[in-house]
Scaffold this motif. Structure first.
Motif, mmCIF file in Angstrom:
data_model
loop_
_atom_site.group_PDB
_atom_site.id
_atom_site.type_symbol
_atom_site.label_atom_id
_atom_site.label_comp_id
_atom_site.label_asym_id
_atom_site.label_seq_id
_atom_site.Cartn_x
_atom_site.Cartn_y
_atom_site.Cartn_z
ATOM 1 N N GLY A 110 0.884 -1.154 0.026
ATOM 2 C CA GLY A 110 -0.030 -0.017 -0.017
ATOM 3 C C GLY A 110 0.899 1.071 0.000
ATOM 4 N N SER A 111 0.537 2.133 0.933
ATOM 5 C CA SER A 111 1.268 3.280 1.004
ATOM 6 C C SER A 111 2.451 3.233 1.844
ATOM 7 N N THR A 112 3.622 3.721 1.664
ATOM 8 C CA THR A 112 4.445 3.465 2.451
ATOM 9 C C THR A 112 5.019 4.538 3.573
ATOM 10 N N LEU A 113 5.446 4.179 4.800
ATOM 11 C CA LEU A 113 5.418 5.233 5.821
ATOM 12 C C LEU A 113 6.907 5.368 5.990
ATOM 13 N N PRO A 114 7.373 6.615 5.674
ATOM 14 C CA PRO A 114 8.939 6.828 5.578
ATOM 15 C C PRO A 114 9.684 6.297 6.604
ATOM 16 N N TRP A 115 9.346 6.814 7.637
ATOM 17 C CA TRP A 115 10.086 6.627 8.956
ATOM 18 C C TRP A 115 10.163 5.156 9.684
ATOM 19 N N SER A 116 9.109 4.599 9.367
ATOM 20 C CA SER A 116 8.849 3.069 9.583
ATOM 21 C C SER A 116 9.662 2.349 8.628
ATOM 22 N N ASN A 117 9.889 2.738 7.353
ATOM 23 C CA ASN A 117 10.469 2.009 6.425
ATOM 24 C C ASN A 117 12.087 1.997 6.646
ATOM 25 N N GLU A 118 12.478 3.308 7.254
ATOM 26 C CA GLU A 118 14.083 3.351 7.655
ATOM 27 C C GLU A 118 14.241 2.841 8.738
ATOM 28 N N VAL A 119 13.361 2.573 9.859
ATOM 29 C CA VAL A 119 13.467 1.973 11.005
ATOM 30 C C VAL A 119 13.724 0.397 10.498
ATOM 31 N N LEU A 120 12.969 -0.108 9.844
ATOM 32 C CA LEU A 120 12.867 -1.365 9.866
ATOM 33 C C LEU A 120 14.006 -2.069 8.794
ATOM 34 N N HIS A 121 14.548 -1.062 7.828
ATOM 35 C CA HIS A 121 15.451 -1.381 6.914
ATOM 36 C C HIS A 121 16.947 -0.885 6.903
ATOM 37 N N VAL A 122 16.917 0.179 7.932
ATOM 38 C CA VAL A 122 18.426 0.685 8.460
ATOM 39 C C VAL A 122 18.562 0.608 9.805
ATOM 40 N N VAL A 123 17.772 1.286 10.483
ATOM 41 C CA VAL A 123 18.189 1.364 12.118
ATOM 42 C C VAL A 123 18.174 -0.036 12.799
ATOM 43 N N VAL A 124 17.233 -0.750 12.794
ATOM 44 C CA VAL A 124 17.157 -1.916 13.341
ATOM 45 C C VAL A 124 18.424 -2.989 12.890
ATOM 46 N N PRO A 125 18.598 -2.955 11.502
ATOM 47 C CA PRO A 125 19.757 -3.872 11.258
ATOM 48 C C PRO A 125 21.036 -3.425 11.941
ATOM 49 N N ILE A 126 21.231 -1.903 11.919
ATOM 50 C CA ILE A 126 22.242 -1.524 12.511
ATOM 51 C C ILE A 126 22.409 -1.866 14.131
ATOM 52 N N VAL A 127 21.347 -1.926 14.750
ATOM 53 C CA VAL A 127 21.233 -2.027 16.088
ATOM 54 C C VAL A 127 21.515 -3.371 16.525
#
Length: 228
Positions: A110-127
């Motif tokens: 559907g429609s992408t939520l930008p901040w959620s997208n970054e958290v799931l694909h960038v922030v959490v992998p780094i964590v």
């Protein structure tokens, strides 16, 4: 350091929950407004993404890890060391594949939520990567854990490809739904042949990341008692 990683693990787990709930809420609103044929199937599709599932695994790993740190259970129990290795491998792979192959591509949630997208694909992998490299308690993991690491991705890929042809794609108004463009045989002249190449490539990446994660645990200068 223990207190710092306790907070990092709690924050990481909460970030996953917030990002998943935020994206799901936005997607449900989008599906409802556009009149999808089957809302239940769309929600099932949402949770069929490797990104979502790997982040849930990561959140579980971080939550358990936070509890262990809070209780001063060091080093990690053997089973948790393997879980951490799995979660780290899946999330690092998610980050690599997304940023190399999928960034900028509209995915069928559907429609992408930008901040959620970054958290799931960038922030959490780094964590998860930072947690694996530096958090206290990590113990030496046996090479046999590679076999455990690859089980889930194999099952996920097989179930995705078996399920795909039987699911109606509301976004494209045709039969056949796949969570990522490189898994949809309709996107390639060679069909399943090209999809197989992508699957094998990503499988090799998961295996390599898993081997790397285990190698890190085994090469640590100040080793904790081995789990195998």
């Amino acid at each position: 350091m223990r207190s710092a990683f306790l907070l990092i693990r709690i924050a990481g787990a909460l970030a996953v929950v917030a990002a998943v709930v935020g994206q799901l809420s936005l997607s449900i609103g989008y599906w409802t407004s556009t009149g999808v044929r089957d809302l239940a199937t769309s929600i099932t599709n949402f949770f069929s993404f490797f990104t979502i599932q790997s982040n849930v695994i990561g959140a579980v790993s971080l939550t358990i890890g936070a509890v262990l740190l809070a209780r001063s259970v060091l080093p990690d129990p053997g089973w948790y060391a393997v879980l951490r290795a799995c979660a780290t491998t899946y999330l690092v792979t998610t980050g690599i594949v997304y940023n190399l192959l999928l960034r900028g591509i509209e995915l069928p949630q559907g429609s992408t939520l930008p901040w959620s997208n970054e958290v799931l694909h960038v922030v959490v992998p780094i964590v998860l990567l930072v947690d694996w490299l530096f958090a206290p308690g990590r113990r030496r993991v046996g090479w046999g854990a590679v076999g455990v690491i690859v089980v889930y991705p194999i099952v996920w890929a097989a179930s995705t490809m078996l399920r795909g042809p039987f699911v109606y794609n509301d976004a494209l108004h045709r039969q056949g739904w796949y969570p990522y463009p490189f898994l949809d045989p309709a996107n390639f002249a060679n069909g399943y042949g090209t999809v197989l190449l992508y699957v094998l490539g990503i499988a090799a990446l998961i295996g390599a990341v898993g081997v790397g994660a285990i190698a890190v645990s085994r090469s640590r200068q100040r080793r904790i008692a081995p789990s195998s």
